[in-house]
Design an enzyme around this catalytic site. Structure first.
Site, short mmCIF file in Angstrom:
data_model
loop_
_atom_site.label_atom_id
_atom_site.label_comp_id
_atom_site.label_asym_id
_atom_site.label_seq_id
_atom_site.Cartn_x
_atom_site.Cartn_y
_atom_site.Cartn_z
CG ASP A 83 -1.64 1.26 1.46
OD1 ASP A 83 -2.37 1.68 0.56
OD2 ASP A 83 -1.48 1.86 2.55
NE ARG A 84 0.55 7.55 -2.52
CZ ARG A 84 0.05 8.59 -3.20
NH1 ARG A 84 0.27 8.70 -4.50
NH2 ARG A 84 -0.68 9.50 -2.58
CG ASP A 85 -1.27 7.65 0.35
OD1 ASP A 85 -0.17 8.17 0.10
OD2 ASP A 85 -2.22 7.68 -0.45
CG ASN A 118 -8.26 2.27 -2.68
OD1 ASN A 118 -8.07 1.50 -3.62
ND2 ASN A 118 -9.00 1.94 -1.64
CD GLN A 119 -3.64 8.12 -4.23
OE1 GLN A 119 -3.86 9.31 -4.02
NE2 GLN A 119 -3.01 7.34 -3.36
CB CYS A 158 -14.23 0.70 -9.79
SG CYS A 158 -13.38 0.95 -8.22
CB CYS A 192 -9.59 -1.47 -9.30
SG CYS A 192 -10.25 0.09 -9.92
CE LYS A 213 -5.44 -0.34 -1.49
NZ LYS A 213 -4.08 -0.11 -0.91
#
Length: 209
Positions: free
Chosen positions: A31-33, A74-75, A116, A118, A120
């Site tokens: 995960d990024r953030d 997720n963005q 969607c 995609c 999460k």
């Protein structure tokens, strides 16, 4: 996944060879953030990117074992008009300046009401990343800081490791199959002995807590 509800994919379209050794995953997806970098809500400014503790060492340890590394993020700021593709890409590039190149980025630009496959906790980002890498989702590992990351892993048939932060709920920690105190600990759990993360001075915790 095609059409407007597909994730954004960044990285080489050439499948990457899987990991080596018995029990070693074929890919590790972060995960990024809140996991790789500090969570700055709707961040589109590369100058505000700050690695989380031990992120550099953890990602490097995975690469040293020859295991592909990716990001699944997720963005929703894109769907809300707060972020553009160019800003998401600029932040991605800054993360790679700080942590090195990732083999794949799978980003969901949709909002929670878009339906969607995609976003999460849906498994679409994990499946898309594994498909692009040419690895089996059931041999991949997802490392994240909240329950949605682990739910996405579970839905894709992958393994998940939780690295809690102050925003992680107690119930998410209790429900996690694997929990680590930091990213190095998470990498040690999934790669095992013989990695750059396998050092006695690294504090880790495995299993539920």
């Amino acid at each position: 996944m095609t059409g407007v509800l597909a994730p954004w994919l960044f990285g080489s379209p050439t499948p990457v060879a899987g990991g080596v050794g018995t029990g070693v995953p074929e890919a590790v997806l972060f995960d990024r953030d809140g996991t790789l970098v500090a969570d700055v809500p709707y961040n589109g400014d590369p100058g505000r990117v700050e690695p989380m503790p031990s992120a550099r060492e953890a990602v490097a340890a995975v690469r040293e074992r020859g295991v592909p590394v990716g990001v699944v993020s997720n963005q929703p700021g894109v769907a809300r008009g707060l972020l553009t593709y160019r800003q998401v890409d600029a932040v991605r590039r800054r993360v790679e300046d700080l942590l090195g190149p990732f083999d794949i980025w799978a980003v969901c630009p949709h909002g929670p009401d878009d339906g969607c496959p995609c976003r999460k906790p849906a498994p679409g980002l994990v499946l898309a990343a594994c498909d692009r890498l040419g690895v089996r989702a059931r041999r991949a590992v997802v490392i994240g800081d909240i329950g949605a990351d682990l739910a996405a892993a579970r839905g894709a048939g992958a393994r998940g490791v939780l690295v809690p932060t102050p925003v992680t709920r107690r119930a998410e920690i209790a429900a996690a199959d694997r929990v680590a105190d930091d990213l190095l600990g998470a990498v040690r759990l999934v790669l095992g002995p013989g990695t750059g993360a396998d050092r006695p001075d690294v504090a880790t915790a495995g299993g539920r807590r």
